[in-house]
Write an enzyme that holds these catalytic residues in place. Structure first.
Site, PDB file in Angstrom:
ATOM      1  N   LYS A 146       0.870  -1.347  -0.340  1.00  0.00           N
ATOM      2  CA  LYS A 146      -0.078   0.168  -0.002  1.00  0.00           C
ATOM      3  C   LYS A 146       0.654   1.238  -0.047  1.00  0.00           C
ATOM      4  CE  LYS A 146      -4.414   1.356   0.167  1.00  0.00           C
ATOM      5  NZ  LYS A 146      -5.524   0.552  -0.229  1.00  0.00           N
ATOM      6  N   ASP A 161      -6.992   4.705  -4.635  1.00  0.00           N
ATOM      7  CA  ASP A 161      -7.562   4.618  -3.136  1.00  0.00           C
ATOM      8  C   ASP A 161      -8.288   6.084  -2.915  1.00  0.00           C
ATOM      9  OD1 ASP A 161      -7.664   2.726  -0.585  1.00  0.00           O
ATOM     10  OD2 ASP A 161      -7.164   4.566   0.197  1.00  0.00           O
TER      11      ASP A 161
HETATM   12  P1  NDP Z   1     -12.943   8.190  -2.603  1.00  0.00           P
HETATM   13  O1  NDP Z   1     -11.727   9.114  -2.565  1.00  0.00           O
HETATM   14  O2  NDP Z   1     -13.471   8.077  -4.079  1.00  0.00           O
HETATM   15  O3  NDP Z   1     -13.996   8.464  -1.564  1.00  0.00           O
HETATM   16  C1  NDP Z   1     -13.753   8.625  -0.119  1.00  0.00           C
HETATM   17  C2  NDP Z   1     -15.214   9.243   0.417  1.00  0.00           C
HETATM   18  O4  NDP Z   1     -15.157   8.940   1.850  1.00  0.00           O
HETATM   19  C3  NDP Z   1     -15.579  10.570   0.094  1.00  0.00           C
HETATM   20  O5  NDP Z   1     -16.978  10.637   0.151  1.00  0.00           O
HETATM   21  C4  NDP Z   1     -15.035  11.318   1.232  1.00  0.00           C
HETATM   22  O6  NDP Z   1     -15.501  12.441   1.529  1.00  0.00           O
HETATM   23  C5  NDP Z   1     -15.270  10.234   2.502  1.00  0.00           C
HETATM   24  N1  NDP Z   1     -14.102  10.419   3.451  1.00  0.00           N
HETATM   25  C6  NDP Z   1     -12.952  10.393   3.188  1.00  0.00           C
HETATM   26  N2  NDP Z   1     -12.336  10.623   4.572  1.00  0.00           N
HETATM   27  C7  NDP Z   1     -13.294  10.712   5.259  1.00  0.00           C
HETATM   28  C8  NDP Z   1     -13.086  11.090   6.717  1.00  0.00           C
HETATM   29  N3  NDP Z   1     -11.943  11.266   7.406  1.00  0.00           N
HETATM   30  N4  NDP Z   1     -14.272  11.217   7.306  1.00  0.00           N
HETATM   31  C9  NDP Z   1     -15.508  11.134   6.665  1.00  0.00           C
HETATM   32  N5  NDP Z   1     -15.587  10.889   5.529  1.00  0.00           N
HETATM   33  C10 NDP Z   1     -14.492  10.529   4.596  1.00  0.00           C
HETATM   34  O7  NDP Z   1     -12.189   6.949  -2.167  1.00  0.00           O
HETATM   35  P2  NDP Z   1     -12.631   5.336  -2.241  1.00  0.00           P
HETATM   36  O8  NDP Z   1     -14.175   5.197  -2.562  1.00  0.00           O
HETATM   37  O9  NDP Z   1     -11.930   4.761  -3.410  1.00  0.00           O
HETATM   38  O10 NDP Z   1     -12.321   4.686  -0.836  1.00  0.00           O
HETATM   39  C11 NDP Z   1     -13.268   4.595   0.022  1.00  0.00           C
HETATM   40  C12 NDP Z   1     -12.773   3.495   1.127  1.00  0.00           C
HETATM   41  O11 NDP Z   1     -12.812   2.196   0.382  1.00  0.00           O
HETATM   42  C13 NDP Z   1     -11.291   3.666   1.686  1.00  0.00           C
HETATM   43  O12 NDP Z   1     -11.629   3.193   3.068  1.00  0.00           O
HETATM   44  C14 NDP Z   1     -10.449   2.602   0.746  1.00  0.00           C
HETATM   45  O13 NDP Z   1      -9.436   2.314   1.420  1.00  0.00           O
HETATM   46  C15 NDP Z   1     -11.622   1.633   0.390  1.00  0.00           C
HETATM   47  N6  NDP Z   1     -11.194   0.697  -0.547  1.00  0.00           N
HETATM   48  C16 NDP Z   1     -11.338   1.204  -1.881  1.00  0.00           C
HETATM   49  C17 NDP Z   1     -11.049   0.452  -3.009  1.00  0.00           C
HETATM   50  C18 NDP Z   1     -11.208   1.256  -4.428  1.00  0.00           C
HETATM   51  O14 NDP Z   1     -11.182   0.384  -5.210  1.00  0.00           O
HETATM   52  N7  NDP Z   1     -11.155   2.428  -4.610  1.00  0.00           N
HETATM   53  C19 NDP Z   1     -10.766  -0.922  -2.835  1.00  0.00           C
HETATM   54  C20 NDP Z   1     -10.964  -1.462  -1.481  1.00  0.00           C
HETATM   55  C21 NDP Z   1     -11.046  -0.527  -0.344  1.00  0.00           C
HETATM   56  P3  NDP Z   1     -14.919  13.925   1.141  1.00  0.00           P
HETATM   57  O15 NDP Z   1     -15.058  13.916  -0.119  1.00  0.00           O
HETATM   58  O16 NDP Z   1     -15.565  14.969   2.068  1.00  0.00           O
HETATM   59  O17 NDP Z   1     -13.358  13.550   1.776  1.00  0.00           O
END
Ligand code: NDP
Length: 449
Positions: A130, A170
């Site tokens: 990662k 991510d």
């Molecule tokens: P994105 O950046 O596309 O979206 C993240 C979302 O989560 C946004 O809506 C963001 O809101 C919100 N968010 C981020 N940080 C916080 C926080 N501290 N408190 C509250 N809301 C928060 O990321 P992904 O959708 O790709 O990833 C989301 C999760 O899924 C992560 O944990 C990632 O590790 C996991 N994941 C992702 C994969 C992938 O293929 N993308 C694969 C497996 C797991 P805002 O815009 O306000 O920051």
């Protein structure tokens, strides 16, 4: 309310605490795995002598580097970036890059550690790693994002390769960022090495269904958990945290299975739409116009955006935390249980605190941990690598079918392993032991490495 560890495992955990001070998320992730491995050591005492667990808890390599870049006004900024190459027993290191101001070594190590077992669960030949940076992409122009990504790749490229280490996206890293990183890698190495990054655009080596894969996969996993209880998503109300990549496609697949999404969120607040979230509007706001989700309420009558609201207090049948680590705590779990929630699956990595996860299990809620429930993303990344290696491009239907088969298989393996080790229905035990044994056996076969 942290569960006690087996007497053989407690000293290993103390050593991890001692060797990795201040890395609370990493400690939490290690503890959560060790909690479930007691019966494995009883069944396979040779794993104690070969110190496989100690070896797995120590990354094979950790890279920390400076990323200097210039903003549009000419001001210079310095960020810090990480790549933790955790375990390559099953294949090249594989795992995403996260750009978020909260990133530090402890977060990347927790994510890398989880990734080892998740990747093993997919059944694909990929190791665990990662990376990320404390860079905040919010409010940056495309040119600033490009300069940052180019500067980062100018150092990172030397550690990557399709047989060595293969990053992906991510939080804060999507196709735009991967494009800039891939462009810089290609420029420096003079190699069009498609398999060095996944999550690429369709026109330059990407896979169909990769964008959808994590969210879709999480919902396939929920459907399997409910099936095992003679139930389904049809007619259920669902709450999804976040409104990013994973959240959007979890909502899409849940709707395809007949569920109604009534709320989602971002880091500033929650969006409630009891009539059912309009996903096309969410996609336009988030994917096309890159606006905040709060603007949805300005366009859709009857919906409301609550600044700093608590998403988990919205009553629902199914809760899908898809935003970030430790976003759902014990008090949230209590509210969800009291409101009659029947299933929780982690689209995000470690979104439930240890206490929340234990409460769901104690209440006999179908609880899918991230290692299993969100493995569809990395599994489809491995399918992207397969397509790149054979210079092929599969249809959406074919790729999604492979994803569905993989998720059904992960569910079955977790379900059967949990029962075999005396914890029927406990997907945490099932996922940890299935993943761990796969990696441990491969390491054992390769000698002391
Ligand atoms: P994105 O950046 O596309 O979206 C993240 C979302 O989560 C946004 O809506 C963001 O809101 C919100 N968010 C981020 N940080 C916080 C926080 N501290 N408190 C509250 N809301 C928060 O990321 P992904 O959708 O790709 O990833 C989301 C999760 O899924 C992560 O944990 C990632 O590790 C996991 N994941 C992702 C994969 C992938 O293929 N993308 C694969 C497996 C797991 P805002 O815009 O306000 O920051």
């Amino acid at each position: 309310m942290v569960a006690r560890l087996d007497e053989k495992l407690e000293p290993i955990f103390q050593d991890v605490l001692h060797r990795n001070p201040g890395e609370s998320e990493f400690h939490q992730a290690v503890h959560e795995v060790l909690e479930t491995l007691g019966p494995v050591l009883t069944k396979y005492p040779n794993l104690v002598d070969s110190k496989i667990i100690q070896r797995i808890c120590e990354p094979e390599r950790q890279i920390i580097f400076r990323v200097p870049w210039q903003d549009d006004k000419g001001e210079i900024h310095i960020n810090r970036a990480f790549r933790v190459e955790f375990n390559s027993a099953l294949g090249p290191y594989k795992g995403g890059m996260r750009f978020h101001p909260s990133v530090y070594l402890g977060i990347i190590k927790f994510l890398g550690f989880e990734q080892i077992f998740k990747n093993a669960l997919t059944g694909m030949p990929i190791g665990g790693g990662k990376g990320g940076s404390d860079f905040c992409p919010k409010g940056k122009s495309d040119n600033e994002i490009m300069r940052f990504c180019q500067s980062l790749m100018t150092e990172l490229y030397r550690h990557l390769g399709e047989y060595t280490d293969v990053p992906a996206g991510d939080i804060g890293v999507g196709q735009r960022e991967l494009g800039y990183m891939f462009g810089q890698y290609k420029r420096i190495t003079n190699r069009y090495e498609s398999g060095v990054l996944t999550g690429k655009g369709l026109g330059w080596g990407g896979s169909r269904a990769r964008t959808e894969a994590t969210g879709y996969g999480t919902v396939y996993f929920v459907q399997e958990m409910l099936k095992a209880r003679n139930d389904s998503l049809d007619g259920k109300t669902v709450v999804v945290s976040g409104s990013g990549n994973v959240a959007i496609y979890a909502m899409e697949k849940a709707m395809q299975f007949g569920a109604k999404i009534i709320a989602c969120s971002d880091s500033s607040g929650i969006l409630v739409d009891e009539a059912g979230i309009d996903l096309q509007l969410v996609k336009r706001i988030k994917e096309v116009e890159r606006r905040r989700i709060s603007t949805y309420a300005d366009e859709k009558p009857g919906s409301r955006y609550v600044k700093a609201g608590n998403l988990w207090s919205v009553p629902c049948d199914v809760a899908l935390p898809c935003a970030t680590q430790n976003e759902l705590n014990g008090s949230d779990a209590k509210t969800l249980i009291e409101n009659g929630c029947i299933a929780v699956a982690e689209g995000a990595n470690m979104p439930c605190t240890t206490e929340a996860a234990q409460m769901f299990q104690a209440a006999d809620i179908a609880y899918g941990p991230g290692k299993a429930a969100n493995a569809g993303g990395v599994a489809t990344s491995a399918l992207e690598m397969q397509q790149n290696a054979s210079r092929d491009s599969w249809t959406f239907e074919h790729t999604e079918q492979r994803l569905e088969d993989i998720m059904i298989n992960i569910h079955r393996n977790c379900f059967e392993t949990a029962a075999e080790f005396g914890s029927p229905g406990n997907y945490v035990v099932g996922a940890n032991i299935t993943g761990f044994l796969k990696v441990a056996r491969a390491m054992d076969a390769m000698g002391l490495i």
